[in-house]
Design a protein around this motif. Sequence first.
Motif, PDB file in Angstrom:
ATOM      1  N   PRO A   1     -11.198 -53.891  -7.085  1.00  0.00           N
ATOM      2  CA  PRO A   1     -11.354 -53.979  -8.530  1.00  0.00           C
ATOM      3  C   PRO A   1     -12.009 -52.761  -9.171  1.00  0.00           C
ATOM      4  O   PRO A   1     -11.914 -52.589 -10.384  1.00  0.00           O
ATOM      5  CB  PRO A   1     -12.271 -55.191  -8.688  1.00  0.00           C
ATOM      6  CG  PRO A   1     -13.093 -55.179  -7.452  1.00  0.00           C
ATOM      7  CD  PRO A   1     -12.170 -54.689  -6.363  1.00  0.00           C
ATOM      8  N   ASP A   2     -12.666 -51.918  -8.363  1.00  0.00           N
ATOM      9  CA  ASP A   2     -13.510 -50.922  -9.003  1.00  0.00           C
ATOM     10  C   ASP A   2     -13.399 -49.503  -8.449  1.00  0.00           C
ATOM     11  O   ASP A   2     -13.564 -48.551  -9.178  1.00  0.00           O
ATOM     12  CB  ASP A   2     -14.968 -51.382  -8.923  1.00  0.00           C
ATOM     13  CG  ASP A   2     -15.389 -51.781  -7.501  1.00  0.00           C
ATOM     14  OD1 ASP A   2     -14.561 -51.717  -6.581  1.00  0.00           O
ATOM     15  OD2 ASP A   2     -16.557 -52.149  -7.330  1.00  0.00           O
ATOM     16  N   GLN A   3     -13.111 -49.360  -7.164  1.00  0.00           N
ATOM     17  CA  GLN A   3     -13.108 -48.037  -6.543  1.00  0.00           C
ATOM     18  C   GLN A   3     -12.390 -48.102  -5.203  1.00  0.00           C
ATOM     19  O   GLN A   3     -11.971 -49.172  -4.778  1.00  0.00           O
ATOM     20  CB  GLN A   3     -14.535 -47.550  -6.332  1.00  0.00           C
ATOM     21  CG  GLN A   3     -15.338 -48.451  -5.400  1.00  0.00           C
ATOM     22  CD  GLN A   3     -16.807 -48.094  -5.365  1.00  0.00           C
ATOM     23  OE1 GLN A   3     -17.272 -47.254  -6.116  1.00  0.00           O
ATOM     24  NE2 GLN A   3     -17.553 -48.735  -4.492  1.00  0.00           N
ATOM     25  N   LEU A   4     -12.268 -46.972  -4.539  1.00  0.00           N
ATOM     26  CA  LEU A   4     -11.681 -46.908  -3.208  1.00  0.00           C
ATOM     27  C   LEU A   4     -12.440 -47.843  -2.266  1.00  0.00           C
ATOM     28  O   LEU A   4     -13.669 -47.854  -2.267  1.00  0.00           O
ATOM     29  CB  LEU A   4     -11.767 -45.474  -2.677  1.00  0.00           C
ATOM     30  CG  LEU A   4     -11.238 -45.247  -1.265  1.00  0.00           C
ATOM     31  CD1 LEU A   4      -9.718 -45.169  -1.291  1.00  0.00           C
ATOM     32  CD2 LEU A   4     -11.819 -43.972  -0.684  1.00  0.00           C
ATOM     33  N   HIS A   5     -11.712 -48.650  -1.515  1.00  0.00           N
ATOM     34  CA  HIS A   5     -12.306 -49.500  -0.487  1.00  0.00           C
ATOM     35  C   HIS A   5     -11.726 -49.101   0.857  1.00  0.00           C
ATOM     36  O   HIS A   5     -10.627 -48.558   0.938  1.00  0.00           O
ATOM     37  CB  HIS A   5     -12.007 -50.983  -0.751  1.00  0.00           C
ATOM     38  CG  HIS A   5     -12.888 -51.583  -1.784  1.00  0.00           C
ATOM     39  ND1 HIS A   5     -13.311 -52.890  -1.733  1.00  0.00           N
ATOM     40  CD2 HIS A   5     -13.443 -51.078  -2.916  1.00  0.00           C
ATOM     41  CE1 HIS A   5     -14.074 -53.162  -2.767  1.00  0.00           C
ATOM     42  NE2 HIS A   5     -14.159 -52.077  -3.509  1.00  0.00           N
ATOM     43  N   HIS A   6     -12.468 -49.405   1.920  1.00  0.00           N
ATOM     44  CA  HIS A   6     -12.048 -49.113   3.291  1.00  0.00           C
ATOM     45  C   HIS A   6     -11.823 -50.439   4.005  1.00  0.00           C
ATOM     46  O   HIS A   6     -12.766 -51.220   4.147  1.00  0.00           O
ATOM     47  CB  HIS A   6     -13.109 -48.265   3.992  1.00  0.00           C
ATOM     48  CG  HIS A   6     -13.328 -46.965   3.304  1.00  0.00           C
ATOM     49  ND1 HIS A   6     -14.200 -46.822   2.254  1.00  0.00           N
ATOM     50  CD2 HIS A   6     -12.746 -45.753   3.494  1.00  0.00           C
ATOM     51  CE1 HIS A   6     -14.158 -45.576   1.832  1.00  0.00           C
ATOM     52  NE2 HIS A   6     -13.284 -44.909   2.561  1.00  0.00           N
ATOM     53  N   TYR A   7     -10.606 -50.679   4.419  1.00  0.00           N
ATOM     54  CA  TYR A   7     -10.200 -51.939   5.036  1.00  0.00           C
ATOM     55  C   TYR A   7     -10.191 -51.772   6.546  1.00  0.00           C
ATOM     56  O   TYR A   7      -9.672 -50.781   7.060  1.00  0.00           O
ATOM     57  CB  TYR A   7      -8.826 -52.359   4.509  1.00  0.00           C
ATOM     58  CG  TYR A   7      -8.884 -52.572   3.016  1.00  0.00           C
ATOM     59  CD1 TYR A   7      -9.090 -53.837   2.490  1.00  0.00           C
ATOM     60  CD2 TYR A   7      -8.791 -51.499   2.135  1.00  0.00           C
ATOM     61  CE1 TYR A   7      -9.195 -54.033   1.123  1.00  0.00           C
ATOM     62  CE2 TYR A   7      -8.894 -51.686   0.766  1.00  0.00           C
ATOM     63  CZ  TYR A   7      -9.100 -52.951   0.274  1.00  0.00           C
ATOM     64  OH  TYR A   7      -9.220 -53.147  -1.088  1.00  0.00           O
ATOM     65  N   THR A   8     -10.742 -52.751   7.240  1.00  0.00           N
ATOM     66  CA  THR A   8     -10.814 -52.690   8.694  1.00  0.00           C
ATOM     67  C   THR A   8      -9.688 -53.521   9.289  1.00  0.00           C
ATOM     68  O   THR A   8      -9.674 -54.750   9.166  1.00  0.00           O
ATOM     69  CB  THR A   8     -12.175 -53.200   9.200  1.00  0.00           C
ATOM     70  OG1 THR A   8     -13.211 -52.405   8.612  1.00  0.00           O
ATOM     71  CG2 THR A   8     -12.257 -53.115  10.716  1.00  0.00           C
TER      72      THR A   8
ATOM     73  N   ILE B   1      -8.711 -48.243   7.018  1.00  0.00           N
ATOM     74  CA  ILE B   1      -7.613 -47.869   6.143  1.00  0.00           C
ATOM     75  C   ILE B   1      -8.125 -47.805   4.703  1.00  0.00           C
ATOM     76  O   ILE B   1      -8.470 -48.829   4.127  1.00  0.00           O
ATOM     77  CB  ILE B   1      -6.454 -48.884   6.234  1.00  0.00           C
ATOM     78  CG1 ILE B   1      -5.996 -49.034   7.683  1.00  0.00           C
ATOM     79  CG2 ILE B   1      -5.311 -48.476   5.328  1.00  0.00           C
ATOM     80  CD1 ILE B   1      -5.033 -50.199   7.891  1.00  0.00           C
ATOM     81  N   PRO B   2      -8.172 -46.614   4.106  1.00  0.00           N
ATOM     82  CA  PRO B   2      -8.589 -46.512   2.709  1.00  0.00           C
ATOM     83  C   PRO B   2      -7.475 -46.964   1.764  1.00  0.00           C
ATOM     84  O   PRO B   2      -6.296 -46.741   2.020  1.00  0.00           O
ATOM     85  CB  PRO B   2      -8.864 -45.016   2.510  1.00  0.00           C
ATOM     86  CG  PRO B   2      -8.704 -44.376   3.845  1.00  0.00           C
ATOM     87  CD  PRO B   2      -7.964 -45.310   4.722  1.00  0.00           C
ATOM     88  N   ALA B   3      -7.872 -47.600   0.671  1.00  0.00           N
ATOM     89  CA  ALA B   3      -6.916 -47.984  -0.374  1.00  0.00           C
ATOM     90  C   ALA B   3      -7.665 -48.090  -1.695  1.00  0.00           C
ATOM     91  O   ALA B   3      -8.805 -48.526  -1.737  1.00  0.00           O
ATOM     92  CB  ALA B   3      -6.235 -49.304  -0.041  1.00  0.00           C
TER      93      ALA B   3
END
Length: 163
Positions: free
Chosen positions: A116-123, A160-162
């Motif tokens: 919702p707000d910024q780049l997140h890193h998914y594991t 994985i960044p998104a």
Amino acid sequence: MQIEVALAQGELPTIYTNQATVRRSGQPIISFPITVLDIPTKTRFLALSLIDYDAVPRTAFPFIHWLAANIPVTNEIPEDFSRLFLGPQGQNTWTSRFYHLNEPYFKAHYAGPNPPDQLHHYTLSVYALNASLNLQNGFYYNNFLAQLDTHAIAMNQLTIPAS
């Protein structure tokens, strides 16, 4: 065991994220392809999880985006696997009582990154299993983890960044 996911400009391609055109209840539903290499020879099935730990400051808990178990051994988990797979998939966080998404589909399918707000890193975690897990569609993460304790023979993670 190695896992790979193709990125576009260092991030998960937008067709699998909040910019996707294929959505359900506003959520992306096309799962991304995953390459799995060097699978141990005693592997009978694969399992996976996709968790957003960057959600903790906003939600107070990690956000579960995808759980799948008893995947036939393969080097390529194809695009859109979640909608096509007949094996057990677990509930993601959209089914939590903390969200008001009344969509039964998400009790057993991928819900892609939607920060919702910024780049997140998914594991992304992929597990090699020595036997199938005793899980039904709509299983919970805690039941998944409990069974991995006795059936996972190898595991690898990929961030994985998104955005």
